[in-house]
Design a protein around this motif. Structure first.
Motif, PDB file in Angstrom:
ATOM      1  N   LYS A 191       0.832  -1.199   0.000  1.00 58.82           N
ATOM      2  CA  LYS A 191       0.000   0.000   0.000  1.00 58.82           C
ATOM      3  C   LYS A 191       0.871   1.256   0.000  1.00 58.82           C
ATOM      4  N   ILE A 192       1.926   1.225   0.775  1.00 59.08           N
ATOM      5  CA  ILE A 192       2.851   2.365   0.825  1.00 59.08           C
ATOM      6  C   ILE A 192       3.430   2.626  -0.555  1.00 59.08           C
ATOM      7  N   TRP A 193       3.828   1.572  -1.240  1.00 58.72           N
ATOM      8  CA  TRP A 193       4.392   1.744  -2.578  1.00 58.72           C
ATOM      9  C   TRP A 193       3.348   2.306  -3.540  1.00 58.72           C
ATOM     10  N   ARG A 194       2.102   1.874  -3.406  1.00 58.94           N
ATOM     11  CA  ARG A 194       1.045   2.400  -4.270  1.00 58.94           C
ATOM     12  C   ARG A 194       0.813   3.892  -4.012  1.00 58.94           C
ATOM     13  N   VAL A 195       0.885   4.275  -2.744  1.00 55.00           N
ATOM     14  CA  VAL A 195       0.733   5.693  -2.421  1.00 55.00           C
ATOM     15  C   VAL A 195       1.883   6.497  -3.016  1.00 55.00           C
ATOM     16  N   TYR A 196       3.086   5.952  -2.983  1.00 51.64           N
ATOM     17  CA  TYR A 196       4.254   6.651  -3.525  1.00 51.64           C
ATOM     18  C   TYR A 196       4.090   7.019  -4.994  1.00 51.64           C
ATOM     19  N   ILE A 197       3.377   6.182  -5.758  1.00 53.81           N
ATOM     20  CA  ILE A 197       3.270   6.475  -7.195  1.00 53.81           C
ATOM     21  C   ILE A 197       2.118   7.430  -7.514  1.00 53.81           C
ATOM     22  N   SER A 198       1.323   7.776  -6.498  1.00 49.98           N
ATOM     23  CA  SER A 198       0.198   8.684  -6.733  1.00 49.98           C
ATOM     24  C   SER A 198       0.342  10.011  -6.006  1.00 49.98           C
ATOM     25  N   ALA A 199       0.701   9.968  -4.741  1.00 50.53           N
ATOM     26  CA  ALA A 199       0.630  11.158  -3.895  1.00 50.53           C
ATOM     27  C   ALA A 199       1.773  12.134  -4.145  1.00 50.53           C
ATOM     28  N   ASN A 200       1.446  13.419  -4.050  1.00 46.89           N
ATOM     29  CA  ASN A 200       2.477  14.451  -4.116  1.00 46.89           C
ATOM     30  C   ASN A 200       3.407  14.315  -2.914  1.00 46.89           C
ATOM     31  N   PRO A 201       4.692  14.603  -3.071  1.00 46.84           N
ATOM     32  CA  PRO A 201       5.619  14.498  -1.944  1.00 46.84           C
ATOM     33  C   PRO A 201       5.313  15.516  -0.852  1.00 46.84           C
ATOM     34  N   GLY A 202       5.873  15.252   0.335  1.00 53.06           N
ATOM     35  CA  GLY A 202       5.699  16.193   1.441  1.00 53.06           C
ATOM     36  C   GLY A 202       4.520  15.833   2.321  1.00 53.06           C
ATOM     37  N   GLN A 203       3.889  16.853   2.899  1.00 51.93           N
ATOM     38  CA  GLN A 203       2.802  16.647   3.834  1.00 51.93           C
ATOM     39  C   GLN A 203       1.615  15.911   3.212  1.00 51.93           C
ATOM     40  N   MET A 204       1.371  16.143   1.921  1.00 53.30           N
ATOM     41  CA  MET A 204       0.274  15.451   1.240  1.00 53.30           C
ATOM     42  C   MET A 204       0.527  13.951   1.202  1.00 53.30           C
ATOM     43  N   LEU A 205       1.784  13.563   1.068  1.00 50.95           N
ATOM     44  CA  LEU A 205       2.152  12.150   1.086  1.00 50.95           C
ATOM     45  C   LEU A 205       1.849  11.535   2.454  1.00 50.95           C
ATOM     46  N   ASP A 206       2.165  12.258   3.529  1.00 47.05           N
ATOM     47  CA  ASP A 206       1.872  11.758   4.876  1.00 47.05           C
ATOM     48  C   ASP A 206       0.378  11.532   5.073  1.00 47.05           C
ATOM     49  N   HIS A 207      -0.448  12.473   4.603  1.00 46.63           N
ATOM     50  CA  HIS A 207      -1.894  12.313   4.718  1.00 46.63           C
ATOM     51  C   HIS A 207      -2.353  11.037   4.014  1.00 46.63           C
ATOM     52  N   ALA A 208      -1.856  10.815   2.807  1.00 50.32           N
ATOM     53  CA  ALA A 208      -2.273   9.647   2.032  1.00 50.32           C
ATOM     54  C   ALA A 208      -1.791   8.351   2.680  1.00 50.32           C
ATOM     55  N   LEU A 209      -0.556   8.351   3.172  1.00 49.03           N
ATOM     56  CA  LEU A 209      -0.020   7.156   3.826  1.00 49.03           C
ATOM     57  C   LEU A 209      -0.836   6.803   5.063  1.00 49.03           C
ATOM     58  N   ALA A 210      -1.090   7.800   5.906  1.00 49.55           N
ATOM     59  CA  ALA A 210      -1.824   7.549   7.148  1.00 49.55           C
ATOM     60  C   ALA A 210      -3.213   6.989   6.870  1.00 49.55           C
ATOM     61  N   ALA A 211      -3.891   7.563   5.875  1.00 49.63           N
ATOM     62  CA  ALA A 211      -5.250   7.111   5.545  1.00 49.63           C
ATOM     63  C   ALA A 211      -5.254   5.681   5.026  1.00 49.63           C
ATOM     64  N   ASN A 212      -4.258   5.321   4.230  1.00 49.73           N
ATOM     65  CA  ASN A 212      -4.241   4.009   3.595  1.00 49.73           C
ATOM     66  C   ASN A 212      -3.637   2.916   4.467  1.00 49.73           C
ATOM     67  N   MET A 213      -2.893   3.301   5.510  1.00 47.85           N
ATOM     68  CA  MET A 213      -2.330   2.317   6.434  1.00 47.85           C
ATOM     69  C   MET A 213      -3.274   1.996   7.587  1.00 47.85           C
ATOM     70  N   GLU A 214      -4.167   2.922   7.913  1.00 47.29           N
ATOM     71  CA  GLU A 214      -4.916   2.867   9.164  1.00 47.29           C
ATOM     72  C   GLU A 214      -5.658   1.555   9.385  1.00 47.29           C
ATOM     73  N   GLN A 215      -6.399   1.095   8.405  1.00 49.65           N
ATOM     74  CA  GLN A 215      -7.227  -0.096   8.586  1.00 49.65           C
ATOM     75  C   GLN A 215      -6.389  -1.326   8.915  1.00 49.65           C
ATOM     76  N   LEU A 216      -5.335  -1.549   8.152  1.00 47.90           N
ATOM     77  CA  LEU A 216      -4.499  -2.723   8.397  1.00 47.90           C
ATOM     78  C   LEU A 216      -3.741  -2.619   9.714  1.00 47.90           C
ATOM     79  N   VAL A 217      -3.314  -1.429  10.087  1.00 44.98           N
ATOM     80  CA  VAL A 217      -2.640  -1.257  11.373  1.00 44.98           C
ATOM     81  C   VAL A 217      -3.583  -1.639  12.514  1.00 44.98           C
ATOM     82  N   ASN A 218      -4.825  -1.181  12.449  1.00 51.63           N
ATOM     83  CA  ASN A 218      -5.793  -1.517  13.490  1.00 51.63           C
ATOM     84  C   ASN A 218      -6.086  -3.013  13.518  1.00 51.63           C
ATOM     85  N   GLN A 219      -6.117  -3.641  12.355  1.00 56.84           N
ATOM     86  CA  GLN A 219      -6.318  -5.092  12.309  1.00 56.84           C
ATOM     87  C   GLN A 219      -5.145  -5.831  12.945  1.00 56.84           C
ATOM     88  N   MET A 220      -3.932  -5.347  12.700  1.00 55.67           N
ATOM     89  CA  MET A 220      -2.763  -5.972  13.311  1.00 55.67           C
ATOM     90  C   MET A 220      -2.780  -5.830  14.824  1.00 55.67           C
TER      91      MET A 220
END
Length: 441
Positions: A191-220
């Protein structure tokens, strides 16, 4: 510990639908008619809803990656080679017998011998490719990761690898759950790699990473709780020097706090008042996070050394609940129940030490909940004032482009920089689905 939620961020990788790789960066609604989405003619991997979106994404992200996604070139150090991988070389040097010992701190490398990692997209049923080679360097090869989030996930996988080869109780007591966690770590990495190819670098990247990691992190976290229940049932207590399972859960908790930090940083940018006694600022949290990652460059360190870092070098603390002097010996995370005989330190939204008394632990939880509520409320009020250039939030009125009405800026500097970078080329009268509110400029 309680969760801190802001406005729902769309996890566009979850939907299984085609999406415009540029629209997701600005919160624009995806086109209803997916037939208008066209693939990049070179890499045939990413979709765009218009020429303007393609040009903008090219300038900000895709230009650096397209030729590698198209397999016209191979990005240097994007593939795993055991002959030059630092983790593989260290594991070979130590040998399998020593690696299997719990008192050996070497983490080794869990990647396949020769491994060409791929970034995957859903199968949209249009006959086009669903995977492509990495268009960036593999952190395990270079020792440098594009984000702390990816570095954390990589380190979590290496620790799980160590737990498995040492036959640690956390792996053997419920191996099917441990294996499920291991697979979730792999899924988050992709998922992180998929975000890397779409999201703008910087703070926008952090927003996208956090949103896309959240569900799996909570499951873990839920799965880690299952393992802890089994360990508690047999009264297992890890008294080893390195305590790899506790180290894994600590990193898992940091990954969870990442989403909270994104909300908190947004609240801080619009003037959130700080409670200096307990609140951890975004800057402080990220400094701590980096220090934890830097402390394990290929090998575990004693678990109490990490506790020492989180306590700012001072294990002697005052209990947040009852104010008595305590000596911290563990970290309170979401993945374990507290032990009344142990004094803990919690570090995330707040920094607080607490004795094992249930009432004192409850007071920490109440403080976190209260701060979550105030932080999330500020975030919600500012949700539509996020600058489309720097991705921070405006303290006053946001200013939108008076021509296209699709971009909002926190001020004149960001508007000018975006205009010079690419917006001048793509500024047209915008579609209704992309138009935003705000003061025209």
């Amino acid at each position: 510990m309680s969760e801190c939620e802001g406005p729902c961020e769309v996890s566009y990788l979850e939907s299984g639908d085609k999406f415009c790789a540029n629209c997701v960066n600005y919160g624009w609604k995806q086109p209803t008619d997916k037939n208008i989405l066209k693939r990049c003619s070179k890499c045939k991997f990413l979709h765009y809803c218009s020429k303007e979106c393609q040009v903008e994404h090219w300038e900000k992200v895709h230009k650096q990656q397209c030729k590698y996604l198209a397999e016209l070139k191979v990005k240097a150090q994007s593939r795993h080679d055991p002959l030059s991988c630092p983790g593989c070389k260290e594991e070979a040097k130590v040998g399998p017998v020593e690696m299997a010992k719990q008192d050996n701190p070497t983490l080794g490398c869990p990647l396949a011998t020769y491994y060409a990692p791929l970034v995957f997209l859903p199968d949209y049923g249009d006959g086009n490719k669903t995977s492509a080679p990495l268009p960036f360097k593999l952190g395990e090869m270079t020792g440098q990761f594009l984000t702390k989030a990816e570095h954390t996930v990589s380190l979590m996988k290496r620790i799980l690898h160590k737990i498995k080869v040492t036959k640690h109780a956390a792996w053997t007591i419920k191996p099917e759950t441990s294996l499920a966690i291991y697979r979730m770590v792999n899924a988050i990495r992709n998922k992180i790699w998929r975000v890397y190819i779409s999201a703008n670098p910087g703070q926008m990247l952090d927003h996208a990473l956090a949103a896309n990691m959240e569900q799996l992190v909570n499951q873990m976290i839920s799965r880690a709780d299952e393992i802890d229940e089994k360990l508690n049932a047999v009264q297992f207590l890890d008294q080893s020097l390195y305590r790899p399972w506790d180290m894994f859960k600590l990193l898992l908790n940091i990954a969870r706090e990442f989403k909270i930090d994104v909300v908190k940083k947004a609240a801080e940018s619009v003037g959130m008042e700080e409670d200096h006694q307990v609140m951890v600022t975004s800057s402080q949290f990220n400094s701590m996070w980096q220090e934890v990652l830097d402390s394990m460059p290929g090998h575990l360190i004693p678990y109490m050394d990490i506790v020492h870092i989180l306590c700012d070098g001072q294990l002697t603390q005052v209990c947040f609940g009852c104010a008595k002097d305590i000596t911290v010996s563990d970290v309170l995370t979401t993945a374990k129940q507290h032990n009344p005989a142990v004094s803990y330190h919690y570090y995330g939204l707040i920094s607080a030490s607490v004795c094992g008394d249930a009432d004192c632990v409850a007071k920490v939880d109440q403080a976190i909940r209260a701060l979550c509520i105030s932080t999330a409320e500020i975030y919600r009020k500012s949700a539509y004032n996020r600058c489309d250039y720097c991705a921070l939030y405006s303290r006053g009125k946001s200013h939108r482009c008076s021509r296209c009405l699709t971009k909002v800026y926190c001020g004149e500097q960001c508007r000018k920089e975006d205009w010079a970078k690419v917006h001048e080329q793509v500024c047209r009268e915008g579609e209704d689905r992309k138009k935003k509110g705000g003061q025209q400029e």
